[in-house]
Design a protein around this motif. Structure first.
Motif, PDB file in Angstrom:
ATOM      1  N   ASP A  53       0.823  -1.219   0.000  1.00 48.03           N
ATOM      2  CA  ASP A  53       0.000   0.000   0.000  1.00 48.03           C
ATOM      3  C   ASP A  53       0.852   1.263   0.000  1.00 48.03           C
ATOM      4  O   ASP A  53       0.496   2.259  -0.648  1.00 48.03           O
ATOM      5  N   ASP A  54       1.963   1.244   0.708  1.00 47.74           N
ATOM      6  CA  ASP A  54       2.808   2.442   0.770  1.00 47.74           C
ATOM      7  C   ASP A  54       3.349   2.804  -0.611  1.00 47.74           C
ATOM      8  O   ASP A  54       3.389   3.982  -0.985  1.00 47.74           O
ATOM      9  N   ILE A  55       3.767   1.792  -1.360  1.00 47.57           N
ATOM     10  CA  ILE A  55       4.280   2.050  -2.706  1.00 47.57           C
ATOM     11  C   ILE A  55       3.177   2.603  -3.599  1.00 47.57           C
ATOM     12  O   ILE A  55       3.369   3.597  -4.314  1.00 47.57           O
ATOM     13  N   MET A  56       2.004   2.009  -3.550  1.00 46.69           N
ATOM     14  CA  MET A  56       0.912   2.477  -4.399  1.00 46.69           C
ATOM     15  C   MET A  56       0.514   3.908  -4.039  1.00 46.69           C
ATOM     16  O   MET A  56       0.328   4.754  -4.921  1.00 46.69           O
ATOM     17  N   GLN A  57       0.414   4.196  -2.746  1.00 43.85           N
ATOM     18  CA  GLN A  57      -0.009   5.531  -2.327  1.00 43.85           C
ATOM     19  C   GLN A  57       1.052   6.587  -2.620  1.00 43.85           C
ATOM     20  O   GLN A  57       0.725   7.782  -2.722  1.00 43.85           O
ATOM     21  N   SER A  58       2.302   6.167  -2.790  1.00 42.49           N
ATOM     22  CA  SER A  58       3.357   7.131  -3.094  1.00 42.49           C
ATOM     23  C   SER A  58       3.309   7.614  -4.546  1.00 42.49           C
ATOM     24  O   SER A  58       3.944   8.607  -4.895  1.00 42.49           O
ATOM     25  N   LEU A  59       2.547   6.914  -5.386  1.00 37.12           N
ATOM     26  CA  LEU A  59       2.453   7.274  -6.792  1.00 37.12           C
ATOM     27  C   LEU A  59       1.369   8.316  -7.013  1.00 37.12           C
ATOM     28  O   LEU A  59       0.383   8.367  -6.254  1.00 37.12           O
ATOM     29  N   PRO A  60       1.495   9.143  -8.055  1.00 37.09           N
ATOM     30  CA  PRO A  60       0.379  10.028  -8.413  1.00 37.09           C
ATOM     31  C   PRO A  60      -0.866   9.204  -8.715  1.00 37.09           C
ATOM     32  O   PRO A  60      -0.772   8.060  -9.177  1.00 37.09           O
ATOM     33  N   GLU A  61      -2.023   9.755  -8.445  1.00 35.74           N
ATOM     34  CA  GLU A  61      -3.273   9.005  -8.593  1.00 35.74           C
ATOM     35  C   GLU A  61      -3.444   8.435  -9.994  1.00 35.74           C
ATOM     36  O   GLU A  61      -3.973   7.340 -10.166  1.00 35.74           O
ATOM     37  N   ASN A  62      -2.957   9.168 -11.003  1.00 41.56           N
ATOM     38  CA  ASN A  62      -3.127   8.698 -12.377  1.00 41.56           C
ATOM     39  C   ASN A  62      -2.174   7.565 -12.763  1.00 41.56           C
ATOM     40  O   ASN A  62      -2.210   7.068 -13.890  1.00 41.56           O
ATOM     41  N   ARG A  63      -1.304   7.169 -11.824  1.00 42.64           N
ATOM     42  CA  ARG A  63      -0.387   6.055 -12.084  1.00 42.64           C
ATOM     43  C   ARG A  63      -0.687   4.839 -11.207  1.00 42.64           C
ATOM     44  O   ARG A  63       0.115   3.913 -11.145  1.00 42.64           O
ATOM     45  N   ARG A  64      -1.832   4.827 -10.565  1.00 40.39           N
ATOM     46  CA  ARG A  64      -2.155   3.719  -9.664  1.00 40.39           C
ATOM     47  C   ARG A  64      -2.980   2.619 -10.325  1.00 40.39           C
ATOM     48  O   ARG A  64      -3.227   1.572  -9.721  1.00 40.39           O
ATOM     49  N   ASN A  65      -3.394   2.828 -11.557  1.00 36.64           N
ATOM     50  CA  ASN A  65      -4.261   1.843 -12.200  1.00 36.64           C
ATOM     51  C   ASN A  65      -3.601   0.481 -12.341  1.00 36.64           C
ATOM     52  O   ASN A  65      -4.261  -0.558 -12.232  1.00 36.64           O
ATOM     53  N   GLY A  66      -2.278   0.490 -12.609  1.00 36.03           N
ATOM     54  CA  GLY A  66      -1.585  -0.788 -12.723  1.00 36.03           C
ATOM     55  C   GLY A  66      -1.694  -1.602 -11.446  1.00 36.03           C
ATOM     56  O   GLY A  66      -1.953  -2.805 -11.481  1.00 36.03           O
ATOM     57  N   PHE A  67      -1.516  -0.946 -10.306  1.00 32.37           N
ATOM     58  CA  PHE A  67      -1.642  -1.624  -9.017  1.00 32.37           C
ATOM     59  C   PHE A  67      -3.069  -2.114  -8.795  1.00 32.37           C
ATOM     60  O   PHE A  67      -3.293  -3.233  -8.317  1.00 32.37           O
ATOM     61  N   ILE A  68      -4.034  -1.289  -9.144  1.00 30.43           N
ATOM     62  CA  ILE A  68      -5.445  -1.667  -8.959  1.00 30.43           C
ATOM     63  C   ILE A  68      -5.782  -2.895  -9.792  1.00 30.43           C
ATOM     64  O   ILE A  68      -6.436  -3.833  -9.307  1.00 30.43           O
ATOM     65  N   ASN A  69      -5.323  -2.919 -11.035  1.00 28.45           N
ATOM     66  CA  ASN A  69      -5.621  -4.049 -11.916  1.00 28.45           C
ATOM     67  C   ASN A  69      -4.936  -5.325 -11.443  1.00 28.45           C
ATOM     68  O   ASN A  69      -5.527  -6.415 -11.486  1.00 28.45           O
ATOM     69  N   VAL A  70      -3.687  -5.200 -10.987  1.00 26.50           N
ATOM     70  CA  VAL A  70      -2.981  -6.374 -10.469  1.00 26.50           C
ATOM     71  C   VAL A  70      -3.699  -6.924  -9.248  1.00 26.50           C
ATOM     72  O   VAL A  70      -3.925  -8.138  -9.119  1.00 26.50           O
ATOM     73  N   ARG A  71      -4.101  -6.056  -8.347  1.00 23.62           N
ATOM     74  CA  ARG A  71      -4.759  -6.511  -7.115  1.00 23.62           C
ATOM     75  C   ARG A  71      -6.110  -7.166  -7.411  1.00 23.62           C
ATOM     76  O   ARG A  71      -6.499  -8.138  -6.739  1.00 23.62           O
ATOM     77  N   LYS A  72      -6.811  -6.649  -8.394  1.00 25.04           N
ATOM     78  CA  LYS A  72      -8.078  -7.278  -8.789  1.00 25.04           C
ATOM     79  C   LYS A  72      -7.821  -8.708  -9.256  1.00 25.04           C
ATOM     80  O   LYS A  72      -8.511  -9.648  -8.855  1.00 25.04           O
ATOM     81  N   MET A  73      -6.814  -8.883 -10.107  1.00 26.55           N
ATOM     82  CA  MET A  73      -6.489 -10.215 -10.607  1.00 26.55           C
ATOM     83  C   MET A  73      -6.054 -11.137  -9.474  1.00 26.55           C
ATOM     84  O   MET A  73      -6.504 -12.287  -9.376  1.00 26.55           O
ATOM     85  N   LEU A  74      -5.183 -10.635  -8.594  1.00 31.82           N
ATOM     86  CA  LEU A  74      -4.709 -11.462  -7.482  1.00 31.82           C
ATOM     87  C   LEU A  74      -5.849 -11.874  -6.560  1.00 31.82           C
ATOM     88  O   LEU A  74      -5.877 -13.005  -6.053  1.00 31.82           O
ATOM     89  N   ASN A  75      -6.785 -10.980  -6.338  1.00 30.20           N
ATOM     90  CA  ASN A  75      -7.922 -11.314  -5.484  1.00 30.20           C
ATOM     91  C   ASN A  75      -8.789 -12.406  -6.105  1.00 30.20           C
ATOM     92  O   ASN A  75      -9.259 -13.317  -5.407  1.00 30.20           O
ATOM     93  N   ILE A  76      -8.967 -12.342  -7.421  1.00 25.42           N
ATOM     94  CA  ILE A  76      -9.799 -13.344  -8.095  1.00 25.42           C
ATOM     95  C   ILE A  76      -9.130 -14.722  -8.064  1.00 25.42           C
ATOM     96  O   ILE A  76      -9.801 -15.751  -7.943  1.00 25.42           O
ATOM     97  N   TYR A  77      -7.800 -14.755  -8.135  1.00 23.71           N
ATOM     98  CA  TYR A  77      -7.061 -16.026  -8.106  1.00 23.71           C
ATOM     99  C   TYR A  77      -6.499 -16.339  -6.716  1.00 23.71           C
ATOM    100  O   TYR A  77      -5.643 -17.224  -6.580  1.00 23.71           O
ATOM    101  N   LYS A  78      -6.966 -15.654  -5.681  1.00 23.02           N
ATOM    102  CA  LYS A  78      -6.308 -15.701  -4.371  1.00 23.02           C
ATOM    103  C   LYS A  78      -6.150 -17.095  -3.793  1.00 23.02           C
ATOM    104  O   LYS A  78      -5.216 -17.353  -3.021  1.00 23.02           O
ATOM    105  N   ASP A  79      -7.056 -18.002  -4.132  1.00 22.04           N
ATOM    106  CA  ASP A  79      -6.962 -19.363  -3.601  1.00 22.04           C
ATOM    107  C   ASP A  79      -6.074 -20.260  -4.457  1.00 22.04           C
ATOM    108  O   ASP A  79      -5.922 -21.449  -4.155  1.00 22.04           O
ATOM    109  N   HIS A  80      -5.518 -19.691  -5.526  1.00 26.75           N
ATOM    110  CA  HIS A  80      -4.694 -20.492  -6.432  1.00 26.75           C
ATOM    111  C   HIS A  80      -3.412 -19.734  -6.788  1.00 26.75           C
ATOM    112  O   HIS A  80      -3.053 -19.609  -7.965  1.00 26.75           O
ATOM    113  N   LEU A  81      -2.731 -19.236  -5.757  1.00 30.46           N
ATOM    114  CA  LEU A  81      -1.456 -18.560  -5.934  1.00 30.46           C
ATOM    115  C   LEU A  81      -0.348 -19.396  -5.318  1.00 30.46           C
ATOM    116  O   LEU A  81      -0.509 -19.943  -4.229  1.00 30.46           O
TER     117      LEU A  81
END
Length: 294
Positions: free
Chosen positions: A141-169
């Motif tokens: 979270d610290d790394i994501m929050q340190s970025l400008p808001e317009n550069r956080r989409n990559g983190f948001i998309n990765v976290r969405k994917m990780l959450n969907i596959y969370k039981d198979h990581l």
């Protein structure tokens, strides 16, 4: 011992999956994009370098994934943007349900885009293999929050994917290339190549004396970065570490005669690297015919 390749590319250059052998492994290049890259992303490329290794300040690049079949296992290495992945799998007579393992080099969008379809798992029975350092970076979270808001989409998309596959990581720590005992799966070693991203990972496939390194994004502008490994790209997380990793891995594959496949190497995504940094590295784009070659 090297792989054997035929001497031509199929007529539909750059559009069709193409299969070759690495011992008992059947490997298929799954091409998604073939395009000209612009040199404004390059760091440290002088005019002399650009004049020598590019054509009108452009270079050939690609987006590839790789399908691996061995001992009844069907493995995907990266998933590209996802625009052509399912179509490529169908051409290989594979369904989404057939993919049981996805080895991820890192979590940039052009490597994980194919993992979701309409907000759901593309591969319902797959386990995702991700290096611990890569996972830690994208979930910090610290790394994501340190970025400008317009550069956080990559983190948001990765976290969405990780959450969907969370039981198979499956999280792991890749080894160094000198460590020949650290197998992630039978015949497959994960080798650290940190720098492009904090957990960027390459995968070495070894079978019956044959070897292939799928090296993810060790190069983006291959025609420039092989002869000039000091050249970085603007979207390396740590360009100095990325350069060090490239130099180390190129030295390793050149000395050992290991063939290389890459996500941004033009069709069919395979090269041989020869030489050394003091005299200069050269690379040869390899051509393969339809079918499996050993």
């Amino acid at each position: 011992m090297l792989l054997s390749f035929a001497s031509h590319i199929p007529a539909q250059e750059g559009t069709e999956p193409i299969t070759f052998g690495v011992g008992a492994f059947s490997v298929t290049t799954m091409p998604e994009v073939q395009q000209q890259g612009k040199t404004d992303i390059l760091i440290g490329a002088t005019d002399d370098i650009l004049n020598k290794y590019t054509i009108e300040r452009t270079y050939r690049t690609a987006i590839n994934a790789f399908l691996i079949e061995t001992d009844g296992q069907t493995i995907l290495v990266d998933a590209g943007l996802g625009r052509n992945l399912i179509n490529n799998l169908e051409k290989c007579k594979k369904k989404e349900e057939d993919i049981k393992i996805v080895l991820l080099t890192h979590l940039h969008g052009d490597h994980i885009g194919g993992l979701l379809k309409e907000g759901k798992k593309t591969f319902p029975y797959a386990t995702l293999y991700i290096s611990q350092a890569e996972y830690d970076y994208w979930t910090n979270d610290d790394i994501m929050q340190s970025l400008p808001e317009n550069r956080r989409n990559g983190f948001i998309n990765v976290r969405k994917m990780l959450n969907i596959y969370k039981d198979h990581l499956r999280l792991f720590v890749p080894g160094e290339h000198e460590d020949t005992t650290n197998e992630l799966l039978p015949g497959i070693r994960a080798i650290a190549a940190y720098g492009h991203t904090p957990g960027h990972t390459t995968y070495l496939f070894t079978s019956d004396g044959y070897q292939l390194l799928i090296w993810g994004d060790v190069t983006h502008a291959t025609s420039v970065q092989i002869p000039c490994p000091q050249v970085a790209v603007t979207y390396d997380t740590d360009s100095s570490k990325a350069v060090d990793a490239r130099r180390r891995i190129m030295k390793y594959v050149s000395e050992k005669g290991i063939r290389v496949a890459g996500m941004h190497i033009e069709y069919p995504g395979l090269i041989d690297i020869k030489g050394d940094e003091s005299k200069g590295y050269t690379c040869k784009l390899l051509c393969v015919c339809e079918g499996v070659y050993r």
